[in-house]
Design a protein around this motif. Structure first.
Motif, PDB file in Angstrom:
ATOM      1  N   CYS A  61      27.100  12.734 -14.317  1.00 21.41           N
ATOM      2  CA  CYS A  61      28.467  13.115 -14.689  1.00 21.41           C
ATOM      3  C   CYS A  61      29.309  13.265 -13.424  1.00 21.41           C
ATOM      4  CB  CYS A  61      28.453  14.420 -15.483  1.00 21.41           C
ATOM      5  SG  CYS A  61      30.115  15.000 -15.889  1.00 21.41           S
ATOM      6  N   THR A  63      32.027  14.744 -13.097  1.00 22.05           N
ATOM      7  CA  THR A  63      32.695  16.044 -13.027  1.00 22.05           C
ATOM      8  C   THR A  63      31.720  17.135 -12.576  1.00 22.05           C
ATOM      9  OG1 THR A  63      34.186  15.401 -14.806  1.00 22.05           O
ATOM     10  CG2 THR A  63      34.016  17.761 -14.334  1.00 22.05           C
ATOM     11  N   CYS A  64      30.600  17.274 -13.303  1.00 26.51           N
ATOM     12  CA  CYS A  64      29.728  18.429 -13.059  1.00 26.51           C
ATOM     13  C   CYS A  64      28.424  18.074 -12.354  1.00 26.51           C
ATOM     14  CB  CYS A  64      29.431  19.159 -14.364  1.00 26.51           C
ATOM     15  SG  CYS A  64      28.275  18.285 -15.432  1.00 26.51           S
ATOM     16  N   THR A  66      25.650  16.720 -13.660  1.00 26.15           N
ATOM     17  CA  THR A  66      24.418  16.725 -14.442  1.00 26.15           C
ATOM     18  C   THR A  66      24.049  15.296 -14.844  1.00 26.15           C
ATOM     19  OG1 THR A  66      23.235  17.861 -16.218  1.00 26.15           O
ATOM     20  CG2 THR A  66      25.386  16.971 -16.775  1.00 26.15           C
ATOM     21  N   CYS A  73      29.887  14.029 -19.230  1.00 23.52           N
ATOM     22  CA  CYS A  73      28.670  14.342 -19.968  1.00 23.52           C
ATOM     23  C   CYS A  73      28.986  15.074 -21.268  1.00 23.52           C
ATOM     24  CB  CYS A  73      27.744  15.181 -19.096  1.00 23.52           C
ATOM     25  SG  CYS A  73      28.369  16.861 -18.808  1.00 23.52           S
ATOM     26  N   CYS A  76      30.661  18.530 -20.540  1.00 24.69           N
ATOM     27  CA  CYS A  76      32.043  18.439 -20.056  1.00 24.69           C
ATOM     28  C   CYS A  76      32.982  17.934 -21.152  1.00 24.69           C
ATOM     29  CB  CYS A  76      32.133  17.532 -18.833  1.00 24.69           C
ATOM     30  SG  CYS A  76      31.445  18.281 -17.349  1.00 24.69           S
TER      31      CYS A  76
HETATM   32 ZN   LIG Z   1      29.606  17.034 -16.869  1.00 21.91          ZN
END
Ligand SMILES: [Zn+2]
Length: 202
Positions: A61, A63-64, A66, A73, A76
């Motif tokens: 992901c 953004t995060c 993971t 994901c 998110c």
């Molecule tokens: Zn994420």
């Protein structure tokens, strides 16, 4: 005499690869391989197919940090989650463990490790800058540093707290103390001292 192969190279390769999995030594890898081969239709074929699908779709992901089969994901992209609280973890395994606990309806940020100057791991090797971006974007009111209670984990937590200074975000960390079901007599002094310092109203 003992070096004679009991099966062809295809089976040997399966055993060798299984033996690389965490928690599986050569002996349990042989047992697992034999189990898979015996259960060809119920286990070996579905597993091979699931692995093929995973190889094609697994991604990180953006953004995060993971791992999932979509970017953003599942977590998110979930609008029912409270995006104001971001829980920072070292590894995806920690995220999964916290999700199993199910205590917070939050979002996460996976650092990808801890700061470790001796191993040459600096801030740019982790996703700290991305975390700062997320915090600065607005909407995030609390960052929970759920890192391990190790020297590296705490060093990383201090560094992140320093970098977040000046942003309008509350930084918290996990409580250190007596585990649920734990007996005081068995705890180490460091844990007991932390539990006493972090005592709460009954
Ligand atoms: Zn994420």
């Amino acid at each position: 005499m003992n070096n004679r192969a009991v099966a062809g190279p295809e089976v040997e390769r399966l055993i060798q690869l299984l033996a690389k999995l965490p928690g599986l030594g050569p002996r349990s890898a042989r047992r697992a391989a034999l189990h898979l081969i015996k259960k060809k239709d119920q286990l070996l074929i579905p597993l091979a197919q699931a692995m093929g699908v995973a190889v094609e779709h697994v991604t990180v992901c953006s953004t995060c940090g993971t791992v999932d089969t979509s970017d953003p994901c599942t977590i998110c992209a979930d609008t029912r989650r409270d995006g104001a609280t971001v829980v920072v973890v070292e590894d995806v395994a920690d995220l999964w463990a916290l999700e199993r606990a199910g205590a917070l309806n939050c979002r996460y940020h996976v650092l990808g490790g801890t700061l470790s100057p001796l191993d040459g791991i600096g801030p740019d090797d982790l996703t700290i800058n991305k975390l700062l971006e997320r915090a600065a974007e607005g909407g995030v009111t609390e960052i929970v540093l759920a890192v391990n209670a190790t020297v590296e984990g705490q060093t990383t937590a201090h560094y992140i707290t320093d970098r977040l200074r000046g942003l309008d975000v509350k930084v918290t960390r996990l409580a250190h103390g007596v585990p649920v079901g734990g007996e005081l007599d068995y705890l180490d002094e460091g844990t007991l001292a932390q539990a006493l310092k972090a005592r709460t109203a009954f």
